[in-house]
Design an enzyme around this catalytic site. Structure first.
Site, PDB file in Angstrom:
ATOM      1  N   CYS A 164       0.819  -1.214   0.000  1.00 36.22           N
ATOM      2  CA  CYS A 164       0.000   0.000   0.000  1.00 36.22           C
ATOM      3  C   CYS A 164       0.852   1.264   0.000  1.00 36.22           C
ATOM      4  O   CYS A 164       0.497   2.255  -0.655  1.00 36.22           O
ATOM      5  CB  CYS A 164      -0.947  -0.010   1.197  1.00 36.22           C
ATOM      6  SG  CYS A 164      -0.129  -0.048   2.810  1.00 36.22           S
ATOM      7  N   HIS A 169      -2.107   0.795   7.173  1.00 33.92           N
ATOM      8  CA  HIS A 169      -2.459   1.062   5.776  1.00 33.92           C
ATOM      9  C   HIS A 169      -2.111   2.508   5.432  1.00 33.92           C
ATOM     10  O   HIS A 169      -2.009   3.377   6.311  1.00 33.92           O
ATOM     11  CB  HIS A 169      -3.964   0.822   5.573  1.00 33.92           C
ATOM     12  CG  HIS A 169      -4.393   0.792   4.145  1.00 33.92           C
ATOM     13  ND1 HIS A 169      -3.773   0.017   3.182  1.00 33.92           N
ATOM     14  CD2 HIS A 169      -5.403   1.442   3.494  1.00 33.92           C
ATOM     15  CE1 HIS A 169      -4.370   0.187   2.027  1.00 33.92           C
ATOM     16  NE2 HIS A 169      -5.357   1.057   2.185  1.00 33.92           N
ATOM     17  N   ASP A 180      -8.061   5.373  -2.716  1.00 29.42           N
ATOM     18  CA  ASP A 180      -7.228   4.266  -2.235  1.00 29.42           C
ATOM     19  C   ASP A 180      -6.807   3.387  -3.405  1.00 29.42           C
ATOM     20  O   ASP A 180      -7.604   2.579  -3.907  1.00 29.42           O
ATOM     21  CB  ASP A 180      -7.998   3.438  -1.205  1.00 29.42           C
ATOM     22  CG  ASP A 180      -7.088   2.454  -0.463  1.00 29.42           C
ATOM     23  OD1 ASP A 180      -5.910   2.326  -0.856  1.00 29.42           O
ATOM     24  OD2 ASP A 180      -7.555   1.831   0.501  1.00 29.42           O
TER      25      ASP A 180
END
Length: 696
Positions: A427, A471, A487
Site C-alpha cells: 500500500c 495502511h 485508495d
C-alpha cells in the site's frame, strides 16, 4: 598510625569473613522472586543488564552453597563502577522514568553481592516489593499482573522461612497462610479500590525514552508498512455504541504525510516541544450513544489518536486538528482510552485551499521519476482533475499490478520503476506513487497513514485492530468536494479492503510468515482462535474496568448510586470503609486471641507445673520429658509422687498419643485439678515441717 593499620586489617578480615547464615530456602525464594520480576521487563531492559543481574544473583547463590566466595570491598566497588559506566554509556544523557527504572534494576542486581545477613535480606525484600510496583508502569495486562503477584508471594514465603526455618512443613504452611490472608483482606481491597477518591497527580513524568515502539511512524519509505504488516501486535480495540461500520469503511486516520524528501514521505509541520507529562488516559465514561465509539489504544509514544472519518471528540483527552485528525496533549506512553462520535459533515461546498496550502500539497522534488511526471502532464492536459484520478485508478485496476508483502527493491526513480516495470508493491508503494502523479498533474494531494479494517473480538463485543492492519491511502482535493479519499489498494486488491490482509495475500502465503508463534497466523485452527479471543477479552475488560478505573470513571459510577456521590461523599465513605474494616479486624483479632487462649489452656497449665517444680527446688532442664521431671520431683518431694506421675502421664497422653475424643478444654481442667492437688500437698507438707521445727 598503628590504629589506622588495625582498622585496615579489621576491615580486610570483615571482607573475607564467611557469609552469615541466611536459610538457603529463604534465599532461593528471594532469587526466584527477582527472576520473576525481571520477566516483564525483558523487552525493555538492555540485554547486558539482564545478563548482569543473572550473573550477580547466581554468584550469591553459589556463595550460599559454598562453591565461591562473595567479593571483597575493592572488587565490589570495581564491579559497581564498571556496570554503572556501561549504563551511563547506554543511556547517553536521556533521563525518563524508563531509564531511572533500568538503573533501579541495576542497583538491585548489585545488592546481591553484599547480602550476608538477615538485615540485608530485609533490604532486598523491600526493594523487590518496590520493583514489583515499578513493573506496573510498563506492563499492565492481567497476565503480567498475575506474574508480579506470584513474585510477591515468593517474597512473602521467603520471609516466613527466614523467620522460622525449622518449622515443619513451613513451605506448605506459608502458602496456606498467604492464601488465608488474601481471602481476609480481599473484600477491603475491593472496597477501597472502588470508593477511594481518585485524583490526578500534582505532577508527572513521561515514561517515553525516545526509542520507537512498534506501530506506524511519522515517516514513510516504500517498504516500511509492508514490514509492519508482519506483526500481529494489537494497535487498539474499539467498542461501538451501535452497529460497527462495514469492513470496507473502517479507515482509521492517524496522520498526514505531505512532504516528499527523495524517497521518504514525512510531515512538513512536526509536533513542537511539549512540557513533559503523562498522557491523560482517563477518557470516555457513561453508556455509549448509538453514534459513539470507545477506543482503547496501546502505547505509541506519539501524540496521534486514530479515528474514523467525520468524527468529533467526546472525551476531553483528545482534540481535533484543522486536518480533521485527533491529537493527545502528551505522547501516549501508556494504554489510553478515548471516546469519539461520528457526525456526518454538513452538505455544501468546501472552502478553497489557501495559497500556502496549495504549495504544501503540490510540493515535489525538483528532479526524479521523469516518466511519471510525463504521464501526469499528459493526463492533466487532456482531463479534468476528477478524471485524472479515475484514469489512474483504472490503470491500477485493469493492468497487471500486484499487491504483495514481498515487494522488490526499487532502484533510483522508484516510482517510475513501480508504475512501468515492476508493478509489484504494497500500500505504501502505490499510495506514494499515486500522490506523486496527482501532484505532478496539479491536483493537491496527501498521504494518510493509519489502519484499515479490524476483526471482531470474542462475542463480537468489540473490534481488534492489529499492526498488520496498518495502511496508507491518498486524499485529493477536488473543487467543490473538498478532500476525497482515493485508495489505490482498493483498485489493485479489493479483497484487502473488503476482507483484510489475510485474504489479499492468501495465494502468496506471506501473511505473518515471520511470526511463527502468533495465534492469528493459524486462522484455520478454531480452538486456537477461540482461546486467543477469550484471553484478549479478559485483558480488554481488565484494561477498561481495573487499569482504566480513574477519576472520571469513578465519578460516573458513583453518580449512578442512590443520591449521587461527589468527592466529599467519597471521602466520607472511604473513611467509613476503613473504620469498619479496622473494627472488624480488631474484633476478629480479639476472637482469635480468645480462641487461642482456650486452645493454649493446656500449655499454660504445664507452664504452671514447671514453676511449681522450680519453687520446690527441682529446676526444669532443657529437653527433659514430663516423666523424667515427675520422677525427679517425686524423689525430692515424695508427698506428691502419685499426683506428679499422674500429671506427667496426662501430658504425655495429650502430646504424644494422638487426638482423643475428650476436648482440649476438659483435658486442661483435669490437669489443672491435678496441679491444684500437688500444690495443696506441697503446702501441707511445708506447714507440717514448719510446725515440727517450731515445736523443737
Amino acid at each position: 598510625m598503628n590504629g589506622r593499620l588495625r582498622q585496615l586489617f579489621a576491615s580486610k578480615r570483615a571482607d573475607q569473613a564467611p557469609v552469615e547464615t541466611i536459610p538457603a530456602n529463604a534465599l532461593m525464594w528471594l532469587i526466584a522472586s527477582f527472576g520473576l520480576l525481571l520477566i516483564p521487563q525483558w523487552d525493555r531492559l538492555p540485554w547486558w543488564l539482564i545478563a548482569a543481574c543473572g550473573v550477580l544473583a547466581g554468584w550469591r547463590w553459589l556463595a550460599q552453597r559454598g562453591r565461591v566466595k562473595l567479593p571483597g570491598r575493592l572488587l565490589r566497588t570495581g564491579i559497581m563502577v564498571a556496570l554503572v559506566g556501561v549504563y551511563v554509556a547506554t543511556v547517553q544523557g536521556r533521563f525518563t522514568v524508563d531509564t531511572a527504572a533500568s538503573f533501579f534494576v541495576l542497583a538491585v542486581g548489585l545488592k546481591w553481592l553484599e547480602t550476608r545477613s538477615a538485615r540485608d535480606f530485609y533490604v532486598l525484600f523491600f526493594i523487590q516489593v518496590y520493583l514489583a510496583a515499578v513493573n506496573f508502569l510498563f506492563k499492565q495486562d492481567i497476565a503480567w499482573a498475575l506474574l508480579t503477584f506470584a513474585a510477591i508471594g515468593c517474597l512473602l514465603v521467603g520471609l516466613q522461612i527466614l523467620n522460622a526455618p525449622d518449622l515443619p512443613e513451613s513451605l506448605r504452611a506459608g502458602w496456606k497462610r498467604l492464601g488465608l490472608l488474601l481471602l481476609k483482606t480481599l473484600p477491603v481491597v475491593v472496597l477501597l479500590f472502588v470508593f477511594f477518591p481518585r485524583m490526578a497527580p500534582l505532577w508527572s513524568v513521561p515514561l517515553v525514552s525516545g526509542e520507537a515502539r512498534s506501530g506506524i511512524s511519522d515517516t514513510m519509505r516504500p517498504g516500511d508498512i509492508s514490514s509492519l504488516a508482519q506483526s500481529s501486535e494489537r494497535a487498539f480495540r474499539v467498542t461501538f455504541g451501535g452497529e460497527s461500520p462495514p469492513y470496507r469503511d473502517r479507515y482509521w486516520r492517524g496522520l498526514i504525510l505531505d512532504y516528499l524528501d527523495g524517497e521518504t514521505w514525512r510531515q512538513r509541520d512536526a509536533d513542537g516541544f511539549r512540557r513533559p507529562a503523562r498522557v491523560d488516559n482517563d477518557g470516555g465514561v457513561g453508556p455509549l450513544q448509538s453514534n459513539e465509539y470507545d477506543i482503547l489504544m496501546e502505547p505509541t509514544d506519539q501524540r496521534w489518536a486514530f479515528a474514523l472519518t467525520d468524527s468529533v471528540a467526546v472525551s476531553g483527552n483528545v482534540s481535533k486538528t484543522p486536518e480533521s485528525l485527533f491529537r493527545f496533549q502528551r505522547p501516549a506512553d501508556s494504554p489510553v482510552r478515548y471516546r469519539l462520535a461520528q457526525v456526518p459533515a454538513a452538505p455544501g461546498p468546501a472552502d478553497d485551499l489557501t495559497p500556502a496550502e496549495l504549495r504544501r500539497y503540490l510540493q515535489l522534488p525538483a528532479t526524479g521519476n521523469p516518466r511519471a511526471r510525463a504521464m501526469a502532464g499528459r493526463l492533466a492536459g487532456q482531463l479534468a482533475p476528477d478524471e485524472v484520478v479515475t484514469t489512474l485508478l483504472r490503470r491500477f485496476r485493469e493492468e497487471a499490478y500486484f499487491y504483495t508483502l514481498r515487494p522488490p527493491r526499487m532502484p533510483d526513480d522508484g516510482i517510475d520503476a513501480l508504475l512501468f516495470e515492476e508493478k509489484r508493491g504494497f500500500c505504501a508503494h502505490y499510495a506514494g506513487a499515486a500522490t506523486f502523479v496527482f501532484r505532478a498533474a496539479g491536483i493537491p494531494s496527501r498521504i494518510v497513514v493509519g489502519y484499515q479494517g479490524g476483526d471482531a473480538g470474542a462475542g463480537g463485543e468489540y473490534l481488534i485492530v492489529r499492526q498488520y492492519d496498518a495502511h496508507a491511502w491518498v486524499e485529493v482535493w477536488l473543487e467543490g468536494q473538498g478532500w476525497v479519499r482515493v485508495d489505490p489498494t482498493a483498485a489493485i486488491a479489493p479483497s484487502r479492503i473488503e476482507s483484510g490482509l489475510r485474504e489479499a495475500v492468501a495465494d502468496e502465503g506471506s501473511f505473518l510468515e515471520n511470526d511463527l508463534i502468533s495465534p492469528q497466523r493459524y486462522g484455520d485452527i478454531a480452538v486456537l482462535q477461540w482461546a486467543s479471543l477469550q484471553m484478549d477479552r479478559i485483558n480488554y475488560q481488565w484494561q477498561r474496568w481495573v487499569v482504566g478505573y480513574q477519576g472520571q470513571s469513578q465519578m460516573d459510577l458513583m453518580s449512578r448510586l442512590p443520591g449521587g456521590f461527589g468527592l466529599r461523599e467519597l471521602g466520607y465513605l472511604t473513611a467509613g470503609v476503613v473504620g469498619v474494616a479496622l473494627l472488624v479486624a480488631g474484633l476478629f483479632s480479639a476472637l482469635s486471641v480468645r480462641r487461642g487462649a482456650r486452645q493454649d489452656a493446656f500449655r499454660r497449665v504445664v507452664s504452671s507445673w514447671h514453676r511449681v517444680c522450680e519453687r520446690a527446688g527441682v529446676p526444669v532442664r532443657t529437653g527433659e520429658t514430663p516423666s523424667t521431671l515427675a520422677q525427679r520431683l517425686s524423689e525430692a518431694r515424695p508427698e506428691v509422687s502419685s499426683s506428679a506421675h499422674l500429671f506427667a502421664r496426662a501430658v504425655n497422653s495429650h502430646y504424644y498419643t494422638g487426638p482423643t475424643s475428650e476436648p482440649t478444654s476438659q483435658e486442661a481442667r483435669r490437669l489443672a485439678r491435678l496441679l491444684k492437688t500437688m500444690k495443696r500437698q506441697l503446702r501441707r507438707n511445708t506447714e507440717m515441717t514448719s510446725r515440727v521445727h517450731h515445736d523443737d
